[in-house]
Design an enzyme around this catalytic site. Structure first.
Site, PDB file in Angstrom:
ATOM      1  N   LEU A 119       0.808  -1.213   0.000  1.00 27.11           N
ATOM      2  CA  LEU A 119       0.000   0.000   0.000  1.00 27.11           C
ATOM      3  C   LEU A 119       0.841   1.262   0.000  1.00 27.11           C
ATOM      4  O   LEU A 119       1.878   1.330   0.683  1.00 27.11           O
ATOM      5  CB  LEU A 119      -0.876   0.042   1.260  1.00 27.11           C
ATOM      6  CG  LEU A 119      -2.218  -0.671   1.254  1.00 27.11           C
ATOM      7  CD1 LEU A 119      -2.775  -0.666   2.669  1.00 27.11           C
ATOM      8  CD2 LEU A 119      -3.180   0.020   0.312  1.00 27.11           C
ATOM      9  N   HIS A 120       0.386   2.260  -0.727  1.00 27.47           N
ATOM     10  CA  HIS A 120       0.891   3.611  -0.537  1.00 27.47           C
ATOM     11  C   HIS A 120       0.433   4.074   0.848  1.00 27.47           C
ATOM     12  O   HIS A 120      -0.692   3.781   1.266  1.00 27.47           O
ATOM     13  CB  HIS A 120       0.314   4.526  -1.620  1.00 27.47           C
ATOM     14  CG  HIS A 120       0.951   5.874  -1.669  1.00 27.47           C
ATOM     15  ND1 HIS A 120       0.768   6.825  -0.686  1.00 27.47           N
ATOM     16  CD2 HIS A 120       1.775   6.445  -2.595  1.00 27.47           C
ATOM     17  CE1 HIS A 120       1.437   7.911  -1.006  1.00 27.47           C
ATOM     18  NE2 HIS A 120       2.061   7.712  -2.153  1.00 27.47           N
ATOM     19  N   PRO A 121       1.280   4.792   1.601  1.00 30.47           N
ATOM     20  CA  PRO A 121       0.879   5.223   2.950  1.00 30.47           C
ATOM     21  C   PRO A 121      -0.450   5.961   2.997  1.00 30.47           C
ATOM     22  O   PRO A 121      -1.219   5.827   3.965  1.00 30.47           O
ATOM     23  CB  PRO A 121       2.039   6.128   3.384  1.00 30.47           C
ATOM     24  CG  PRO A 121       3.220   5.593   2.643  1.00 30.47           C
ATOM     25  CD  PRO A 121       2.687   5.153   1.314  1.00 30.47           C
TER      26      PRO A 121
END
Length: 355
Positions: free
Chosen positions: A233-235
């Site tokens: 995941l992207h943060p």
């Protein structure tokens, strides 16, 4: 921020400046809202038509909601629903699979991770366009913004698929460069990830997928950075992803063909908000049925849909027409309200923090 000041409602033309701000604030690949005024206006108009339509659903409808802080008269978030993923074309994903290569003569057996280009999720109802103002990211606002969509789908189930999916953003740096895209998509479509996102109008991937090989991709042959990015995941996507995981979405099978982020899917009836949902009749006096806990409540009107946070007894069956909940949802005697507790398990409010 007072939870009672939050209202989720259908988008209106007057929300265009707020959506422009949201689209501009969203990072590469995070939102399906185009950072383009004309395209945003068209998106709003399609949503307005979908909410107002009296025709049978065709599957091409898209619904866009905004979260408003009434105390500030300001839009602080957005979320959406596409009734049928890939309505105009196939909806592509990569499906995680494992194959075994073995040699009896050598006594060797290898289990290898592969990615298979597929359109298994075509026709699924798709959750889209989640954005929350960072100042509202802690507390109940994201829950209202994300989970109210599930109750909307439940209310008007004839307009949606019982199978639900949602794409989640994968790893990308501040310039929008994605290690997965660079290792896979860019090899067959000579374009940077941000350029591809703009060209496809935000997640419409069919024509890019048509240029990519349909044979399996053997993950061990990819660069290490791309292998690491698969399913990561992207943060910025961690908050909406965690809400969907809490609901019961599965994240193990599919990934996005752009950035390798996890694509979750589930059956509507198995999701937590749906399993714990119940209808309250607006009639008589509200039942006094024990200690009140925080609930998500939605109205029964599609064109004038409303969703709010409120405190209700878990065993309540009715609510008075003059009750603040009925008033906030614009409901009167004879109407019904659909509710679900924010935290069905007693200890969840302690772990997650009550509003």
């Amino acid at each position: 921020m007072n939870p009672r000041d939050l209202l989720l409602r259908p988008v209106a033309i007057g929300d265009l400046p707020a959506l422009e701000r949201i689209a501009a604030a969203s990072e590469h690949g995070i939102s399906s809202l185009p950072n383009d005024q004309a395209k945003l206006r068209a998106r709003i108009e399609r949503s307005v038509d979908a909410f107002a339509s009296l025709d049978d659903a065709s599957g091409e409808e898209t619904y866009l909601f905004v979260l408003e802080d009434l105390a500030r008269a300001e839009v602080v978030g957005s979320s959406g629903i596409a009734a049928s993923a890939g309505f105009h074309d196939r909806f592509y994903s990569y499906r995680n699979e494992f194959v075994v290569h073995a040699s009896a003569a050598l006594g060797v057996s290898n289990r290898l991770h592969t990615l298979h280009l597929c359109h298994d999720l075509s026709g699924y109802t798709l959750l889209t366009s989640f954005y929350i103002d960072p100042a509202y990211a802690h507390g109940p606002a994201p829950q209202l913004l994300s989970r109210a969509r599930l109750l909307f789908i439940l209310q008007f189930a004839e307009r949606f698929n019982e199978r639900i999916a949602a794409e989640n953003p994968g790893l990308a740096d501040q310039a929008g460069q994605s290690p997965f895209w660079d290792a896979v998509g860019r090899r067959f479509f000579d374009m940077d990830y941000p350029q591809a996102e703009v060209l496809t109008g935000g997640r419409n991937k069919a024509f890019i997928a048509d240029l990519m090989p349909h044979s399996p991709i053997y993950v061990p042959l990819l660069p290490e950075a791309a292998q690491w990015a698969i399913g990561q995941l992207h943060p910025v996507g961690e908050l909406p992803f965690s809400i969907l995981q809490d609901e019961g979405f599965d994240a193990d099978t599919y990934i996005d063909i752009f950035d390798g982020g996890p694509t979750v899917e589930a059956n509507l009836g198995l999701l937590r908000s749906v399993r714990h949902a119940r209808r309250l009749a607006v009639q008589g006096a509200a039942m006094n049925a024990g200690e009140s806990v925080w609930h998500l409540a939605v109205s029964a009107d599609r064109g004038d849909f409303r969703a709010v946070l409120c405190e209700l007894p878990l065993a309540a069956q009715t609510v008075a027409p003059a009750h603040e909940l009925a008033l906030r949802l614009g409901q009167g005697a004879g109407d019904q309200i659909l509710t679900t507790p924010l935290w069905p398990e007693p200890d969840e409010s302690v772990v997650r923090g009550r509003p």
